[in-house]
Design an enzyme around this catalytic site. Structure first.
Site, PDB file in Angstrom:
ATOM      1  N   TYR A  57      32.548  59.082  35.002  1.00  0.00           N
ATOM      2  CA  TYR A  57      32.830  58.187  36.131  1.00  0.00           C
ATOM      3  C   TYR A  57      32.347  58.756  37.468  1.00  0.00           C
ATOM      4  CZ  TYR A  57      36.178  56.247  32.708  1.00  0.00           C
ATOM      5  OH  TYR A  57      36.771  55.741  31.574  1.00  0.00           O
ATOM      6  N   LYS A  82      37.717  63.183  30.351  1.00  0.00           N
ATOM      7  CA  LYS A  82      37.027  62.986  29.066  1.00  0.00           C
ATOM      8  C   LYS A  82      35.701  63.732  29.032  1.00  0.00           C
ATOM      9  CE  LYS A  82      38.922  58.325  29.327  1.00  0.00           C
ATOM     10  NZ  LYS A  82      38.704  57.902  30.712  1.00  0.00           N
ATOM     11  N   HIS A 115      34.956  61.336  24.751  1.00  0.00           N
ATOM     12  CA  HIS A 115      34.835  59.987  25.325  1.00  0.00           C
ATOM     13  C   HIS A 115      34.319  58.963  24.297  1.00  0.00           C
ATOM     14  CE1 HIS A 115      34.251  58.036  29.542  1.00  0.00           C
ATOM     15  NE2 HIS A 115      34.614  57.138  28.667  1.00  0.00           N
ATOM     16  N   LEU A 197      43.024  44.430  31.044  1.00  0.00           N
ATOM     17  CA  LEU A 197      42.895  43.056  31.563  1.00  0.00           C
ATOM     18  C   LEU A 197      41.552  42.449  31.153  1.00  0.00           C
ATOM     19  CD1 LEU A 197      44.146  43.846  35.208  1.00  0.00           C
ATOM     20  CD2 LEU A 197      45.501  42.945  33.286  1.00  0.00           C
TER      21      LEU A 197
HETATM   22  N1  LIG Z   1      37.461  55.345  27.195  1.00  0.00           N
HETATM   23  C1  LIG Z   1      36.603  54.412  27.544  1.00  0.00           C
HETATM   24  O1  LIG Z   1      35.509  54.296  26.972  1.00  0.00           O
HETATM   25  C2  LIG Z   1      36.960  53.495  28.665  1.00  0.00           C
HETATM   26  C3  LIG Z   1      36.161  52.364  28.919  1.00  0.00           C
HETATM   27  C4  LIG Z   1      36.533  51.517  29.961  1.00  0.00           C
HETATM   28  C5  LIG Z   1      37.682  51.792  30.698  1.00  0.00           C
HETATM   29  N2  LIG Z   1      38.419  52.919  30.464  1.00  0.00           N
HETATM   30  C6  LIG Z   1      39.619  53.258  31.266  1.00  0.00           C
HETATM   31  O2  LIG Z   1      40.477  52.114  31.321  1.00  0.00           O
HETATM   32  C7  LIG Z   1      40.702  51.779  32.693  1.00  0.00           C
HETATM   33  C8  LIG Z   1      40.957  50.292  32.871  1.00  0.00           C
HETATM   34  O3  LIG Z   1      39.860  49.540  32.372  1.00  0.00           O
HETATM   35  P1  LIG Z   1      38.788  48.791  33.318  1.00  0.00           P
HETATM   36  O4  LIG Z   1      38.720  49.445  34.624  1.00  0.00           O
HETATM   37  O5  LIG Z   1      37.534  48.696  32.520  1.00  0.00           O
HETATM   38  O6  LIG Z   1      39.326  47.301  33.408  1.00  0.00           O
HETATM   39  P2  LIG Z   1      40.721  46.556  33.725  1.00  0.00           P
HETATM   40  O7  LIG Z   1      41.736  47.506  34.240  1.00  0.00           O
HETATM   41  O8  LIG Z   1      41.016  45.731  32.520  1.00  0.00           O
HETATM   42  O9  LIG Z   1      40.273  45.553  34.884  1.00  0.00           O
HETATM   43  C9  LIG Z   1      39.824  45.994  36.131  1.00  0.00           C
HETATM   44  C10 LIG Z   1      39.278  44.766  36.878  1.00  0.00           C
HETATM   45  O10 LIG Z   1      40.324  43.808  37.054  1.00  0.00           O
HETATM   46  C11 LIG Z   1      40.566  43.582  38.449  1.00  0.00           C
HETATM   47  N3  LIG Z   1      42.030  43.562  38.608  1.00  0.00           N
HETATM   48  C12 LIG Z   1      42.895  44.592  38.483  1.00  0.00           C
HETATM   49  N4  LIG Z   1      44.148  44.186  38.698  1.00  0.00           N
HETATM   50  C13 LIG Z   1      44.104  42.857  38.966  1.00  0.00           C
HETATM   51  C14 LIG Z   1      45.067  41.890  39.286  1.00  0.00           C
HETATM   52  N5  LIG Z   1      46.356  42.214  39.366  1.00  0.00           N
HETATM   53  N6  LIG Z   1      44.651  40.616  39.500  1.00  0.00           N
HETATM   54  C15 LIG Z   1      43.351  40.278  39.418  1.00  0.00           C
HETATM   55  N7  LIG Z   1      42.375  41.161  39.118  1.00  0.00           N
HETATM   56  C16 LIG Z   1      42.744  42.451  38.898  1.00  0.00           C
HETATM   57  C17 LIG Z   1      39.925  44.754  39.188  1.00  0.00           C
HETATM   58  O11 LIG Z   1      39.440  44.322  40.451  1.00  0.00           O
HETATM   59  P3  LIG Z   1      39.502  45.170  41.824  1.00  0.00           P
HETATM   60  O12 LIG Z   1      39.343  46.633  41.479  1.00  0.00           O
HETATM   61  O13 LIG Z   1      38.363  44.611  42.602  1.00  0.00           O
HETATM   62  O14 LIG Z   1      40.844  44.870  42.447  1.00  0.00           O
HETATM   63  C18 LIG Z   1      38.758  45.096  38.260  1.00  0.00           C
HETATM   64  O15 LIG Z   1      37.663  44.234  38.491  1.00  0.00           O
HETATM   65  C19 LIG Z   1      39.422  52.271  33.368  1.00  0.00           C
HETATM   66  O16 LIG Z   1      39.506  52.272  34.783  1.00  0.00           O
HETATM   67  C20 LIG Z   1      39.264  53.616  32.714  1.00  0.00           C
HETATM   68  O17 LIG Z   1      40.183  54.546  33.263  1.00  0.00           O
HETATM   69  C21 LIG Z   1      38.069  53.757  29.445  1.00  0.00           C
END
Ligand SMILES: NC(=O)c1ccc[n+]([C@@H]2O[C@H](COP(=O)([O-])OP(=O)(O)OC[C@H]3O[C@@H](n4cnc5c(N)ncnc54)[C@H](OP(=O)(O)O)[C@@H]3O)[C@@H](O)[C@H]2O)c1
Length: 283
Positions: A57, A82, A115, A197
């Site tokens: 990241y 990771k 990862h 989400l």
């Molecule tokens: N191990 C892996 O391979 C892997 C892969 C992907 C993710 N991850 C981890 O999982 C975490 C979460 O996943 P993610 O970041 O992919 O996606 P997520 O948390 O499912 O969604 C994030 C998105 O949703 C928006 N959002 C967040 N809260 C909201 C709300 N209350 N209402 C409306 N929109 C909202 C955010 O917008 P804004 O930021 O613009 O507010 C952003 O665009 C990552 O940050 C990372 O730490 C791990």
């Protein structure tokens, strides 16, 4: 930084390492380095005490700065990072772990994960043995994996001594992962649900919106509450302060069993990220 009283409401989940992990944390994927310090400080101020990052990241340094500036004791903040995809060979993995600690400015990590398994690239079993060495060094409390499918986990069970503490996989209402989650549970592995989400894709769903309207909550809160009631660990990401607060306000309402089932029935096996069996990209 003083502790908001609602922090106490975040449940902790026991891990097979003997440690525990806060069930709700803050995700930092796609938070660009220049924004990461402020975003992490906002999350800590809102009450989050669990941060999920990765060398991939590119924001470990700024996250470490936020933790230091928060004035919170090291033991108050749970930190996961990771191992990056280019560092699967033993010497590279050990060096990457040192680099991650250095970037974060920490002497130890709470959780370190492989990862991606990269099944066609190297041998994740050898990488796991390097992770076991890190654990034995006492500088990481728990080790785990991310994006491991059942066959990848089975090889670790058959060929190594340590069962991963967690498997961090993509899970949300459009990808409910029932069989892999059950396999994790059967082997004492905690499931962490990434993109809880679906990066916002599930928030307009009519079934989720109907539950949200009935409970006077947002679709994001209902979705995150659904994950928590299923027992998974989650760390939604947001750089929007109001959403950071909204995503933490999950402990004064409950879904019914039929809400949980109705949301699970939305499954379409639809990924937002790559399929781990096919993903073999090394930077
Ligand atoms: N191990 C892996 O391979 C892997 C892969 C992907 C993710 N991850 C981890 O999982 C975490 C979460 O996943 P993610 O970041 O992919 O996606 P997520 O948390 O499912 O969604 C994030 C998105 O949703 C928006 N959002 C967040 N809260 C909201 C709300 N209350 N209402 C409306 N929109 C909202 C955010 O917008 P804004 O930021 O613009 O507010 C952003 O665009 C990552 O940050 C990372 O730490 C791990």
């Amino acid at each position: 930084m003083t502790a908001p009283s609602h922090i106490a409401a975040v449940p902790v989940t026991p891990l097979n390492s003997g440690a525990t992990i806060p069930q709700l944390g803050f995700g930092t994927f796609q938070i660009a380095a220049p924004d990461a310090k402020a975003a992490t400080l906002a999350a800590l101020e809102a009450g989050y005490r669990h941060i999920d990052t990765a060398e991939m990241y590119g924001n470990e340094k700024e996250i470490g700065q936020a933790i230091a500036e928060s004035g919170l004791a090291r033991t108050e903040v749970y930190v996961t990072s990771k191992l990056n995809n280019g560092a699967h060979a033993r010497a590279d993995a050990l060096a990457a772990f040192d680099r991650t600690l250095d970037e974060l400015g920490l002497e130890s990590l709470d959780l370190f994960l492989i990862h991606w398994p990269l099944p066609a690239v190297g041998d994740y079993v050898k990488t796991w043995r390097a992770m076991e060495e890190m654990h034995r060094s006492g500088r990481v409390a728990s080790i785990g994996v991310s994006n491991f499918q059942q066959a990848h986990l089975q090889r670790l069970f058959d060929e190594t001594d340590t069962v991963p503490a967690v498997n961090q996989i993509e899970v949300h209402p459009y990808l409910t992962q029932e069989s892999l989650r059950a396999f994790n549970t059967e082997h004492g592995i905690v499931t962490e649900a990434w993109s809880p989400l679906a990066q916002g894709k599930v928030l307009g769903d009519p079934v989720i919106s109907a539950v949200a309207d009935r409970l006077g909550r947002t679709a994001a809160q209902v979705t995150l509450r659904w994950h928590l009631q299923r027992g998974d660990v989650v760390f939604p990401k947001s750089v929007t302060r109001a959403r950071v607060d909204e995503n933490f306000a999950l402990f004064d309402f409950e879904l019914t069993d039929s809400d949980v089932l109705a949301i699970a029935a939305l499954n379409r096996d639809e990924r937002t990220g790559p399929n781990p069996d096919e993903f073999n990209r090394v930077p």
